[in-house]
Design a protein around this motif. Structure first.
Motif, PDB file in Angstrom:
ATOM      1  N   VAL A  16       0.925  -1.505   0.028  1.00 13.33           N
ATOM      2  CA  VAL A  16       0.157   0.204   0.047  1.00 13.33           C
ATOM      3  C   VAL A  16       1.032   1.479   0.248  1.00 13.33           C
ATOM      4  O   VAL A  16       0.624   1.862  -0.538  1.00 13.33           O
ATOM      5  N   LEU A  27       0.515  12.564  -8.992  1.00  8.15           N
ATOM      6  CA  LEU A  27      -0.091  13.825  -8.969  1.00  8.15           C
ATOM      7  C   LEU A  27       1.024  14.800  -8.888  1.00  8.15           C
ATOM      8  O   LEU A  27       0.120  16.181  -9.937  1.00  8.15           O
ATOM      9  N   ALA A 249      -6.945  12.693   9.981  1.00 10.96           N
ATOM     10  CA  ALA A 249      -7.195  13.468   8.631  1.00 10.96           C
ATOM     11  C   ALA A 249      -7.756  15.012   8.959  1.00 10.96           C
ATOM     12  O   ALA A 249      -7.534  16.280   8.911  1.00 10.96           O
ATOM     13  N   VAL A 271       0.154  22.759   0.600  1.00 12.48           N
ATOM     14  CA  VAL A 271       0.121  22.459  -0.708  1.00 12.48           C
ATOM     15  C   VAL A 271      -0.098  24.078  -1.319  1.00 12.48           C
ATOM     16  O   VAL A 271      -0.339  23.685  -2.318  1.00 12.48           O
ATOM     17  N   TYR A 290      -1.805   5.301  10.074  1.00 18.25           N
ATOM     18  CA  TYR A 290      -2.967   4.947   9.950  1.00 18.25           C
ATOM     19  C   TYR A 290      -2.067   3.606  10.179  1.00 18.25           C
ATOM     20  O   TYR A 290      -3.084   2.757  10.770  1.00 18.25           O
TER      21      TYR A 290
ATOM     22  N   ASP B 115      -8.826  -1.713  -1.875  1.00 16.38           N
ATOM     23  CA  ASP B 115      -7.790  -1.760  -0.422  1.00 16.38           C
ATOM     24  C   ASP B 115      -7.524  -0.367   0.069  1.00 16.38           C
ATOM     25  O   ASP B 115      -7.188   0.106   1.286  1.00 16.38           O
ATOM     26  N   MET B 116      -6.748  -0.005  -1.222  1.00 17.67           N
ATOM     27  CA  MET B 116      -5.635   0.702  -0.978  1.00 17.67           C
ATOM     28  C   MET B 116      -5.891   2.302  -0.553  1.00 17.67           C
ATOM     29  O   MET B 116      -5.626   2.848   0.705  1.00 17.67           O
ATOM     30  N   ILE B 118      -8.944   2.158   0.772  1.00 24.01           N
ATOM     31  CA  ILE B 118      -8.999   2.450   2.266  1.00 24.01           C
ATOM     32  C   ILE B 118      -8.025   2.732   4.059  1.00 24.01           C
ATOM     33  O   ILE B 118      -8.914   2.843   4.964  1.00 24.01           O
ATOM     34  N   SER B 119      -6.745   2.022   3.169  1.00 22.60           N
ATOM     35  CA  SER B 119      -6.121   1.557   4.334  1.00 22.60           C
ATOM     36  C   SER B 119      -5.640   2.801   4.483  1.00 22.60           C
ATOM     37  O   SER B 119      -4.274   3.215   5.199  1.00 22.60           O
ATOM     38  N   PHE B 120      -5.781   4.467   4.153  1.00 22.72           N
ATOM     39  CA  PHE B 120      -5.657   5.534   3.862  1.00 22.72           C
ATOM     40  C   PHE B 120      -7.362   6.650   4.286  1.00 22.72           C
ATOM     41  O   PHE B 120      -7.752   6.407   4.420  1.00 22.72           O
ATOM     42  N   PRO B 121      -6.617   7.552   5.520  1.00 22.79           N
ATOM     43  CA  PRO B 121      -7.380   8.520   5.748  1.00 22.79           C
ATOM     44  C   PRO B 121      -8.017   9.436   4.697  1.00 22.79           C
ATOM     45  O   PRO B 121      -6.701  10.329   4.181  1.00 22.79           O
ATOM     46  N   LEU B 123      -9.311  12.131   4.111  1.00 25.70           N
ATOM     47  CA  LEU B 123      -9.239  13.715   3.827  1.00 25.70           C
ATOM     48  C   LEU B 123      -8.512  14.359   3.533  1.00 25.70           C
ATOM     49  O   LEU B 123      -8.078  15.316   2.880  1.00 25.70           O
ATOM     50  N   VAL B 124      -6.784  13.610   4.006  1.00 21.85           N
ATOM     51  CA  VAL B 124      -5.436  13.786   4.229  1.00 21.85           C
ATOM     52  C   VAL B 124      -5.180  13.531   2.054  1.00 21.85           C
ATOM     53  O   VAL B 124      -5.121  14.588   1.657  1.00 21.85           O
ATOM     54  N   LEU B 125      -5.148  12.574   1.491  1.00 21.95           N
ATOM     55  CA  LEU B 125      -5.266  12.625  -0.185  1.00 21.95           C
ATOM     56  C   LEU B 125      -6.399  13.927  -0.990  1.00 21.95           C
ATOM     57  O   LEU B 125      -5.582  14.348  -1.645  1.00 21.95           O
ATOM     58  N   ILE B 127      -6.849  16.501   0.141  1.00 17.89           N
ATOM     59  CA  ILE B 127      -6.539  17.795   0.271  1.00 17.89           C
ATOM     60  C   ILE B 127      -5.469  18.164  -0.826  1.00 17.89           C
ATOM     61  O   ILE B 127      -4.889  18.771  -0.934  1.00 17.89           O
ATOM     62  N   ALA B 128      -4.657  17.016  -0.819  1.00 19.97           N
ATOM     63  CA  ALA B 128      -3.152  16.994  -1.452  1.00 19.97           C
ATOM     64  C   ALA B 128      -3.793  17.470  -3.268  1.00 19.97           C
ATOM     65  O   ALA B 128      -3.281  18.014  -3.829  1.00 19.97           O
ATOM     66  N   ILE B 129      -5.055  16.180  -3.353  1.00 20.60           N
ATOM     67  CA  ILE B 129      -5.506  15.958  -4.508  1.00 20.60           C
ATOM     68  C   ILE B 129      -5.790  17.674  -5.281  1.00 20.60           C
ATOM     69  O   ILE B 129      -5.697  18.357  -6.096  1.00 20.60           O
ATOM     70  N   GLY B 131      -5.563  20.732  -3.952  1.00 21.43           N
ATOM     71  CA  GLY B 131      -4.326  21.517  -3.708  1.00 21.43           C
ATOM     72  C   GLY B 131      -3.430  21.591  -4.834  1.00 21.43           C
ATOM     73  O   GLY B 131      -3.565  22.708  -5.659  1.00 21.43           O
ATOM     74  N   ILE B 132      -3.289  20.288  -5.184  1.00 23.18           N
ATOM     75  CA  ILE B 132      -1.899  20.444  -6.295  1.00 23.18           C
ATOM     76  C   ILE B 132      -2.918  20.774  -7.780  1.00 23.18           C
ATOM     77  O   ILE B 132      -2.782  21.450  -8.825  1.00 23.18           O
TER      78      ILE B 132
END
Lengths: 314, 287
Positions: A16, A27, A249, A271, A290, B115-116, B118-121, B123-125, B127-129, B131-132
């Protein structure tokens, strides 16, 4: 969980992490913004194209995509997360300096959340269908509909500005500075968790052994605390692990509201400044934390509920 | 028609919140026509006026009427939330149905990616997406979609797997139905109710997430009226003009409550297990 299971989970985590690192790298690579221009703009000057091109070359931004990715990955394995564009410091140092304040905030708000949601959840389950059940459940419903940033701002306005109980701004990250952000975070979490505690406890209360215990004439409070509560812990621990993840988060917004010097605030700055190495490092760090927490939660099952162990072995 | 009334009469809670939701949507659609002032009209002379008879909610730093802006923001927020929920539901369910129906490589790829995620919060991603990609409402919607579709993919996949082994599906296949027909005639309709309930329950949550992104500055851009953005702009005036924060937040809270309650009461109707379980428990208790 057997040793094999643990190894499999660790392997999964590594996969992962690869996926996440590749995704964030894609990205940032495809992003329309130009980090070099952003960096110079942050310093206040707009240099000519030659300087920009030279800087790009020096930063390795002109190399092919995969070459950039693998050199970044290679550095990661050596503990080098790169250098932040906007802060000109090693990414890892910056991240680690912000990690503890965020962890502290998350743990404190979780403690607050548990202190309220467990008794409230048990109360609503025991008093199911009574007025108090409806009132508390109604409140939890309002709680999950509250925008956290609004709660934070209103708390600043009422507690700090109107009542003057707490300082609005302070430079340290001491206990006082943590109270309002933690309360803000705890409010919505308490709302969610109270309902989950209620469901878990109700589930246990409907089991046959409770009827049996009642028939034997055991005191209701004894049944509740000695039998029902420990049995309903298992699903609750899982949810606790998950909520710790969403908390990482969730702190972002609240940290910005309170200008709390944590990871989330750093991420938003990164960001905004198109500070790619910092963004990548942040996303990876959160992913690691996490998944580690979730692994620990799964491991803790055996300690709490021996039934899972037997099932695993058979 | 009579049936519809009987249904509404039986489920009063649902009826009430459905009516409220219709009201909110109507106000949102008609907002440009019904507000007393132009939400973009800056009258610097009247900047930062407290709430009063002339300006019910006061005015902001540019002298724009806050009441008009709050009402018009419902349009931005509601429509972007609806669009978001639609995107998430359509993309997530399509991928989930494909994964469940075809199995094999498609299933593995889709589920591993999910799965990938879901194993991750999320909102963090997000925000990154957001913003970028650059701050805009569209990009915020893309960002939240990118991290939220997995829930629907898992759900629809499990629903499809459940009915795939039914005899009538085998009969359909045997009688030579084309794949397209199988998907649209059997797989989609059976999983649709559950997906729609979930989608309704998610509207409020999605609204909050979008507003959070807007509040951080990664969503709608000024001068668009949007609740999250308005609160971000009003932050600096917390001490002198608290109404800039109180009203947009309160409006948003009310709307989110309405949609959350609507979703919840809808689920109670469509999925009676929730209530039956409660009743059974009571019987046990009284026994």
């Amino acid at each position: 969980m057997t040793r094999k299971d643990i190894l499999r989970r660790l392997l999964q985590i590594v996969i992962v992490l690869f996926g996440v690192s590749f995704f964030t790298f894609c990205l940032t690579y495809l992003a329309p913004g130009d980090p070099v221009r952003a960096m110079y703009a942050a310093e206040g000057g707009i240099p000519n194209d030659e300087v920009i091109e030279a800087t790009r070359e020096a930063m390795g931004l002109n190399r092919p995509f995969l070459a950039q990715y693998f050199s970044w990955l290679n550095n990661l394995f050596h503990g080098d997360f790169g250098t932040s564009y906007s802060l000109s410091k090693p990414v890892l140092t910056v991240l680690l300096s912000r990690l503890w304040p965020t962890m502290k905030l998350a743990l404190f708000s979780m403690a607050l959340m548990l202190a309220f949601s467990v008794p409230l959840g048990m109360l609503t389950a025991v008093k199911e269908g009574k007025a108090i059940d409806y009132i508390i459940r109604g409140l939890t419903f309002l709680g999950i509909s509250l925008p956290s940033f609004w709660v934070g701002l209103m708390l600043i306005y009422i507690v700090a500005l109107k009542l003057g109980l707490l300082p609005v701004m302070s430079t340290d990250i001491g206990f006082q500075k943590m109270i309002l952000p933690a309360v803000t975070l705890a409010i919505s979490m308490t709302a969610v968790y109270t309902r989950q505690v209620r469901t878990a406890v109700l589930e246990e209360l409907s089991q046959d052994y409770v009827v049996g215990a009642r028939a034997r004439g055991l005191k209701e409070s004894l049944i509740l605390w000695k039998h029902v509560f420990p049995n309903s812990l298992l699903p609750l621990i899982t949810l606790l692990g998950l909520s710790f993840g969403s908390l990482l988060a969730g702190t972002t917004v609240v940290e910005v509201v309170f200008s709390y010097p944590g990871l989330g605030n750093l991420a938003v700055q990164a960001v905004t400044a198109l500070d790619y190495p910092l963004i990548q490092g942040y996303v990876l760090l959160i992913a690691v934390i996490y998944m580690t927490v979730n692994l620990l939660v799964d491991l803790s099952y055996e300690l709490i509920d021996p039934r899972t162990k037997r099932r695993g072995e058979s | 028609m009579k049936k519809a009334f009987a249904f509404l009469g039986e489920h009063r809670l649902f009826t009430f919140f459905a009516a409220m939701a219709v009201l909110v949507v109507t106000v949102a659609v008609l907002s440009p026509l019904i507000v007393p002032y132009d939400p973009y009209d800056a009258v610097t002379r009247e900047a930062l006026q407290p709430p009063g008879a002339e300006h019910w909610f006061g005015t902001d730093k540019l002298g724009r009427d806050l009441f008009s802006r709050v009402i018009c923001a419902s349009r931005t927020s509601l429509f972007s939330a609806f669009l978001l929920v639609t995107c998430v539901t359509v993309i997530g369910s399509a991928l989930g149905i494909i994964a469940g129906y075809f199995g094999g490589a498609a299933d593995s790829v889709i589920m591993r990616v999910s799965d990938m995620m879901i194993s991750f919060p999320g909102l963090v991603l997000a925000i990154a997406i957001a913003g970028i990609l650059g701050p805009s409402l569209t990009n915020a919607i893309i960002a939240v979609t990118a991290v939220s579709w997995t829930k629907y993919a898992r759900l629809s996949r499990s629903l499809v797997l459940k009915i795939k082994s039914k005899d009538y599906v085998a009969a359909g296949k045997l009688s030579g139905s084309k794949t397209k027909r199988m998907l649209f005639r059997y797989m989609l309709p059976t999983s649709l109710p559950t997906l729609l309930i979930t989608a309704t329950m998610d509207i409020g949550k999605m609204m909050l997430e979008l507003a959070a992104l807007c509040f951080l500055g990664f969503g709608a851009q000024p001068p668009t009226p949007e609740w999250g953005l308005m609160m971000n702009e009003g932050r600096l005036y917390l001490q002198t003009a608290p109404w800039l924060l109180i009203f947009p937040g309160a409006a948003m809270f009310v709307v989110v409550v309405i949609f959350n309650m609507l979703g919840d009461s809808l689920r109670d109707i469509m999925d009676p297990r929730h209530r039956r379980a409660g009743r059974r428990r009571k019987e046990v208790k009284h026994a």
